[in-house]
Design a protein around this motif. Structure first.
Motif, PDB file in Angstrom:
ATOM      1  N   ALA A 145     -10.095  15.030   0.031  1.00  0.00           N
ATOM      2  CA  ALA A 145     -10.133  13.574   0.158  1.00  0.00           C
ATOM      3  C   ALA A 145      -9.186  13.091   1.253  1.00  0.00           C
ATOM      4  O   ALA A 145      -9.315  11.967   1.736  1.00  0.00           O
ATOM      5  CB  ALA A 145      -9.783  12.909  -1.165  1.00  0.00           C
ATOM      6  N   GLY A 146      -8.236  13.949   1.629  1.00  0.00           N
ATOM      7  CA  GLY A 146      -7.363  13.655   2.750  1.00  0.00           C
ATOM      8  C   GLY A 146      -6.277  12.656   2.417  1.00  0.00           C
ATOM      9  O   GLY A 146      -5.902  12.456   1.264  1.00  0.00           O
ATOM     10  N   GLN A 147      -5.748  12.034   3.463  1.00  0.00           N
ATOM     11  CA  GLN A 147      -4.710  11.017   3.299  1.00  0.00           C
ATOM     12  C   GLN A 147      -5.325   9.826   2.559  1.00  0.00           C
ATOM     13  O   GLN A 147      -6.335   9.276   2.988  1.00  0.00           O
ATOM     14  CB  GLN A 147      -4.196  10.566   4.666  1.00  0.00           C
ATOM     15  N   SER A 148      -4.705   9.443   1.455  1.00  0.00           N
ATOM     16  CA  SER A 148      -5.256   8.373   0.628  1.00  0.00           C
ATOM     17  C   SER A 148      -4.234   7.262   0.478  1.00  0.00           C
ATOM     18  O   SER A 148      -3.044   7.437   0.765  1.00  0.00           O
ATOM     19  CB  SER A 148      -5.645   8.908  -0.750  1.00  0.00           C
ATOM     20  N   THR A 149      -4.693   6.114   0.024  1.00  0.00           N
ATOM     21  CA  THR A 149      -3.791   5.006  -0.274  1.00  0.00           C
ATOM     22  C   THR A 149      -4.130   4.431  -1.648  1.00  0.00           C
ATOM     23  O   THR A 149      -5.280   4.477  -2.099  1.00  0.00           O
ATOM     24  CB  THR A 149      -3.887   3.886   0.773  1.00  0.00           C
ATOM     25  N   VAL A 150      -3.101   3.877  -2.285  1.00  0.00           N
ATOM     26  CA  VAL A 150      -3.271   3.140  -3.538  1.00  0.00           C
ATOM     27  C   VAL A 150      -2.634   1.774  -3.346  1.00  0.00           C
ATOM     28  O   VAL A 150      -1.519   1.665  -2.824  1.00  0.00           O
ATOM     29  CB  VAL A 150      -2.609   3.868  -4.717  1.00  0.00           C
ATOM     30  N   GLU A 151      -3.339   0.729  -3.765  1.00  0.00           N
ATOM     31  CA  GLU A 151      -2.760  -0.601  -3.710  1.00  0.00           C
ATOM     32  C   GLU A 151      -3.177  -1.393  -4.932  1.00  0.00           C
ATOM     33  O   GLU A 151      -4.169  -1.069  -5.596  1.00  0.00           O
ATOM     34  CB  GLU A 151      -3.177  -1.332  -2.428  1.00  0.00           C
ATOM     35  N   THR A 199       0.843  -1.189   0.000  1.00  0.00           N
ATOM     36  CA  THR A 199       0.000   0.000   0.000  1.00  0.00           C
ATOM     37  C   THR A 199       0.880   1.240   0.000  1.00  0.00           C
ATOM     38  O   THR A 199       1.781   1.376   0.819  1.00  0.00           O
ATOM     39  CB  THR A 199      -0.919   0.018   1.232  1.00  0.00           C
ATOM     40  N   LEU A 200       0.626   2.138  -0.912  1.00  0.00           N
ATOM     41  CA  LEU A 200       1.324   3.418  -0.955  1.00  0.00           C
ATOM     42  C   LEU A 200       0.429   4.484  -0.339  1.00  0.00           C
ATOM     43  O   LEU A 200      -0.755   4.585  -0.680  1.00  0.00           O
ATOM     44  CB  LEU A 200       1.676   3.801  -2.390  1.00  0.00           C
ATOM     45  N   SER A 201       0.993   5.279   0.544  1.00  0.00           N
ATOM     46  CA  SER A 201       0.254   6.347   1.202  1.00  0.00           C
ATOM     47  C   SER A 201       0.495   7.662   0.464  1.00  0.00           C
ATOM     48  O   SER A 201       1.635   7.989   0.108  1.00  0.00           O
ATOM     49  CB  SER A 201       0.695   6.473   2.653  1.00  0.00           C
ATOM     50  N   LEU A 202      -0.580   8.423   0.234  1.00  0.00           N
ATOM     51  CA  LEU A 202      -0.517   9.676  -0.514  1.00  0.00           C
ATOM     52  C   LEU A 202      -0.990  10.824   0.366  1.00  0.00           C
ATOM     53  O   LEU A 202      -2.100  10.788   0.902  1.00  0.00           O
ATOM     54  CB  LEU A 202      -1.396   9.598  -1.770  1.00  0.00           C
ATOM     55  N   LEU A 245      -8.045   2.718  -4.916  1.00  0.00           N
ATOM     56  CA  LEU A 245      -7.764   3.990  -4.255  1.00  0.00           C
ATOM     57  C   LEU A 245      -8.717   4.132  -3.085  1.00  0.00           C
ATOM     58  O   LEU A 245      -9.935   3.989  -3.244  1.00  0.00           O
ATOM     59  CB  LEU A 245      -7.962   5.147  -5.239  1.00  0.00           C
ATOM     60  N   ARG A 246      -8.161   4.390  -1.888  1.00  0.00           N
ATOM     61  CA  ARG A 246      -8.991   4.590  -0.707  1.00  0.00           C
ATOM     62  C   ARG A 246      -8.668   5.945  -0.088  1.00  0.00           C
ATOM     63  O   ARG A 246      -7.512   6.345  -0.023  1.00  0.00           O
ATOM     64  CB  ARG A 246      -8.758   3.482   0.319  1.00  0.00           C
ATOM     65  N   THR A 247      -9.704   6.629   0.390  1.00  0.00           N
ATOM     66  CA  THR A 247      -9.515   7.915   1.042  1.00  0.00           C
ATOM     67  C   THR A 247      -9.712   7.766   2.553  1.00  0.00           C
ATOM     68  O   THR A 247     -10.298   6.780   3.020  1.00  0.00           O
ATOM     69  CB  THR A 247     -10.499   8.968   0.505  1.00  0.00           C
ATOM     70  N   GLU A 248      -9.251   8.761   3.291  1.00  0.00           N
ATOM     71  CA  GLU A 248      -9.323   8.652   4.750  1.00  0.00           C
ATOM     72  C   GLU A 248     -10.741   8.754   5.281  1.00  0.00           C
ATOM     73  O   GLU A 248     -11.011   8.432   6.446  1.00  0.00           O
ATOM     74  CB  GLU A 248      -8.431   9.696   5.418  1.00  0.00           C
ATOM     75  N   HIS A 249     -11.696   9.163   4.442  1.00  0.00           N
ATOM     76  CA  HIS A 249     -13.086   9.299   4.872  1.00  0.00           C
ATOM     77  C   HIS A 249     -13.930   8.093   4.483  1.00  0.00           C
ATOM     78  O   HIS A 249     -15.161   8.132   4.577  1.00  0.00           O
ATOM     79  CB  HIS A 249     -13.694  10.570   4.283  1.00  0.00           C
ATOM     80  N   GLY A 250     -13.272   7.032   4.008  1.00  0.00           N
ATOM     81  CA  GLY A 250     -13.994   5.799   3.725  1.00  0.00           C
ATOM     82  C   GLY A 250     -14.299   5.567   2.260  1.00  0.00           C
ATOM     83  O   GLY A 250     -14.909   4.548   1.916  1.00  0.00           O
ATOM     84  N   GLY A 251     -13.892   6.486   1.395  1.00  0.00           N
ATOM     85  CA  GLY A 251     -14.121   6.289  -0.024  1.00  0.00           C
ATOM     86  C   GLY A 251     -13.245   5.173  -0.576  1.00  0.00           C
ATOM     87  O   GLY A 251     -12.091   5.016  -0.177  1.00  0.00           O
ATOM     88  N   PHE A 275      -4.600  18.246  -4.177  1.00  0.00           N
ATOM     89  CA  PHE A 275      -5.285  18.196  -5.465  1.00  0.00           C
ATOM     90  C   PHE A 275      -4.395  17.400  -6.416  1.00  0.00           C
ATOM     91  O   PHE A 275      -3.174  17.618  -6.468  1.00  0.00           O
ATOM     92  CB  PHE A 275      -5.512  19.600  -6.018  1.00  0.00           C
ATOM     93  N   ALA A 276      -4.983  16.473  -7.152  1.00  0.00           N
ATOM     94  CA  ALA A 276      -4.176  15.636  -8.041  1.00  0.00           C
ATOM     95  C   ALA A 276      -5.016  15.123  -9.194  1.00  0.00           C
ATOM     96  O   ALA A 276      -6.245  15.002  -9.099  1.00  0.00           O
ATOM     97  CB  ALA A 276      -3.574  14.460  -7.281  1.00  0.00           C
ATOM     98  N   VAL A 277      -4.328  14.816 -10.283  1.00  0.00           N
ATOM     99  CA  VAL A 277      -4.915  14.101 -11.413  1.00  0.00           C
ATOM    100  C   VAL A 277      -4.198  12.762 -11.505  1.00  0.00           C
ATOM    101  O   VAL A 277      -2.958  12.710 -11.517  1.00  0.00           O
ATOM    102  CB  VAL A 277      -4.761  14.893 -12.721  1.00  0.00           C
ATOM    103  N   LEU A 278      -4.956  11.681 -11.544  1.00  0.00           N
ATOM    104  CA  LEU A 278      -4.400  10.343 -11.657  1.00  0.00           C
ATOM    105  C   LEU A 278      -4.672   9.785 -13.043  1.00  0.00           C
ATOM    106  O   LEU A 278      -5.808   9.861 -13.532  1.00  0.00           O
ATOM    107  CB  LEU A 278      -5.014   9.403 -10.617  1.00  0.00           C
TER     108      LEU A 278
END
Length: 356
Positions: free
Chosen positions: A331-337, A290-293, A309-315, A297-300
Motif C-alpha cells: 500500500a506504500g506511504q499512507s496517511t491517516v487524518e 495528517t499523519l504519515s505512515l 486512510l489514504r494510500t500512495e496509489h490513490g486508495g 504490513f500493519a493491523v489497524l
C-alpha cells in the motif's frame, strides 16, 4: 490502484475459547452481544489455534485465507526486507481480548524452546494495551513477586493449588492507556474486567499451570510435553517494583499525536503506536492534522472517532470506531487524518530479527 495491494477492512473473527468474555468487543464493533463466550477477536490472523487446521485464521472478503494470500505474494504483503528476515510469516498476531473472567495462570515458550519442542521459529512473547476496564477492581498479574524454585511450581501444577499460584504473582491495577509487555516465560494472568488489544508472536503456545476449571485435562495445559519439561521455559525469578517498571508503561497522559505504546525492548517482537491525527500537543486542532505512515504490513484497530486512510496509489478508506483493517506493505506511504484514535500494530522491524 491497479497492480497494487490495498488495505482491507476485516469482519470480526472470534474462534471458540475456554473462558468467558464480556460485552466489550461487541460494544466496540457496534454489534449485538450474542455470546459471553466470544472473548477473543483474532485480527489479521495468519495463525491457527493450537493443533487446529483453520480455527483462528482470518478469511478475507474474497473468501481467501489471509495466510494463503500472504504466502502467494509475501513481498507485496510484507516487504522484501521482512521476507528476508522472517520468511513468509507476518510475524504478528493481534487480538482484541475481553476477559469476562480471570484467565488462568499461564506462560509461553521462548523462541529457542518452541523450536526444540514445537518445531516453530516463533515462541510467544506478547504485550497488552489496555483499552477498557469494567467491574470493581480490574487487574493483571505479571511475574512472580519473589523467586520461586521449580520444584514448588511443579507441585502447584500437580495439586492445582490455584490460590498459591495467584498469590505468588504480582497484582497490578490497570486503567485504559496502560500497557504491559510479557516476555516469553513470564508467568501471568489477566483479571476479570480487562479489555486489551494484544500483540503477540504468531503462535498459540500457552502452557497453563492452572488448568482445572478451565481446560479439559492436563495434556491440554502442557501441550503434550509434560509440566516438568514445560517449566524449563518458565521465568521463576522475582519481579520487584523496579523490574516491573521495565515492562509496565502508563501512556494515558501522553497527548502526542503518535504515541509509542510499548516498553523498551519489545520492538524485537512487535510494534504498536497510538495515532490521533487531530491532536496537536494537548489542544484539539480545528483542522485535522495528517499523519504519515511508512510502508509496512500493519493491523489497524479504530478505537474511537472517524477519519480517512489514504494510500500512495490513490486508495481512500473511511475509518470508523470498531473497524479493523489489515494493511499490506504494498500500500506504500499512507496517511491517516480525522478526529479518531487508531492503534497501529506492526511486526518487528526486519533489522531487529534474524531468520532462524
Amino acid at each position: 490502484m491497479s497492480g497494487h495491494l490495498e488495505p482491507i477492512r476485516l469482519p470480526a473473527n472470534q474462534p471458540p475459547q475456554f473462558y468467558r468474555g464480556g460485552d466489550a468487543i461487541a460494544a466496540l464493533r457496534g454489534a449485538p452481544s450474542e455470546s459471553k463466550f466470544g472473548p477473543e477477536d483474532w485480527v489479521g490472523s495468519a495463525t491457527t489455534m493450537f493443533g487446529q487446521e483453520t480455527n483462528g485464521l482470518t478469511k478475507l472478503p474474497s473468501g481467501v485465507w489471509l495466510r494463503d494470500a500472504v504466502r502467494e505474494n509475501p513481498a507485496a504483503w510484507l516487504g522484501a526486507k521482512h521476507v528476508e528476515a522472517l520468511g513468509d510469516s507476518t510475524g504478528l498476531l493481534v487480538k482484541l481480548l475481553d476477559a469476562g473472567q480471570r484467565l488462568p495462570v499461564h506462560f509461553h515458550p521462548s523462541d529457542s524452546f518452541a523450536k526444540r519442542h514445537f518445531d516453530s521459529h516463533f515462541g510467544k512473547t506478547e504485550a497488552w494495551i489496555v483499552v477498557g476496564t469494567y467491574g470493581d477492581d480490574p487487574r493483571v498479574y505479571p511475574g512472580f513477586k519473589q523467586t520461586v524454585d521449580k520444584t514448588t511450581v511443579n507441585e502447584w501444577a500437580r495439586t492445582q493449588d490455584a490460590p498459591a499460584m495467584l498469590e505468588a504473582l504480582n497484582s497490578v491495577a490497570v486503567t485504559p492507556g496502560d500497557t504491559v509487555y510479557i516476555p516469553a516465560g513470564l508467568p501471568h494472568a489477566i483479571g476479570e474486567g480487562v479489555f486489551v488489544v494484544e500483540l503477540q508472536q504468531p503462535t498459540d503456545f500457552s502452557l497453563t499451570l492452572e488448568w482445572r476449571d478451565f481446560l479439559a485435562n492436563p495434556e491440554k495445559a502442557h501441550l503434550g510435553i509434560g509440566f516438568e519439561t514445560a517449566i524449563e521455559t518458565l521465568d521463576t525469578s522475582g519481579w520487584d517494583e523496579e523490574r516491573l517498571g521495565s515492562i509496565v508503561k502508563r501512556t494515558a497522559s501522553d497527548e502526542a499525536s503518535t504515541v509509542d505504546l510499548l516498553a523498551d525492548g519489545s520492538d524485537a517482537f512487535f510494534r504498536a503506536d497510538q495515532l490521533r491525527p487531530a491532536i496537536s500537543g494537548s489542544v484539539l486542532s480545528s483542522a485535522a492534522t495528517t499523519l504519515s505512515l511508512d510502508p509496512s504490513f500493519a493491523v489497524l484497530v479504530v478505537m474511537d472517532g472517524a477519519g480517512t486512510l489514504r494510500t500512495e496509489h490513490g486508495g481512500e478508506y473511511a475509518l470508523r470506531k470498531g473497524e479493523t483493517y489489515v494493511v499490506p506493505h504494498d500500500a506504500g506511504q499512507s496517511t491517516v487524518e480525522g478526529e479518531l484514535t487508531v492503534i497501529r500494530c506492526r511486526p518487528p522491524a526486519p533489522e531487529k530479527r534474524e531468520r532462524s
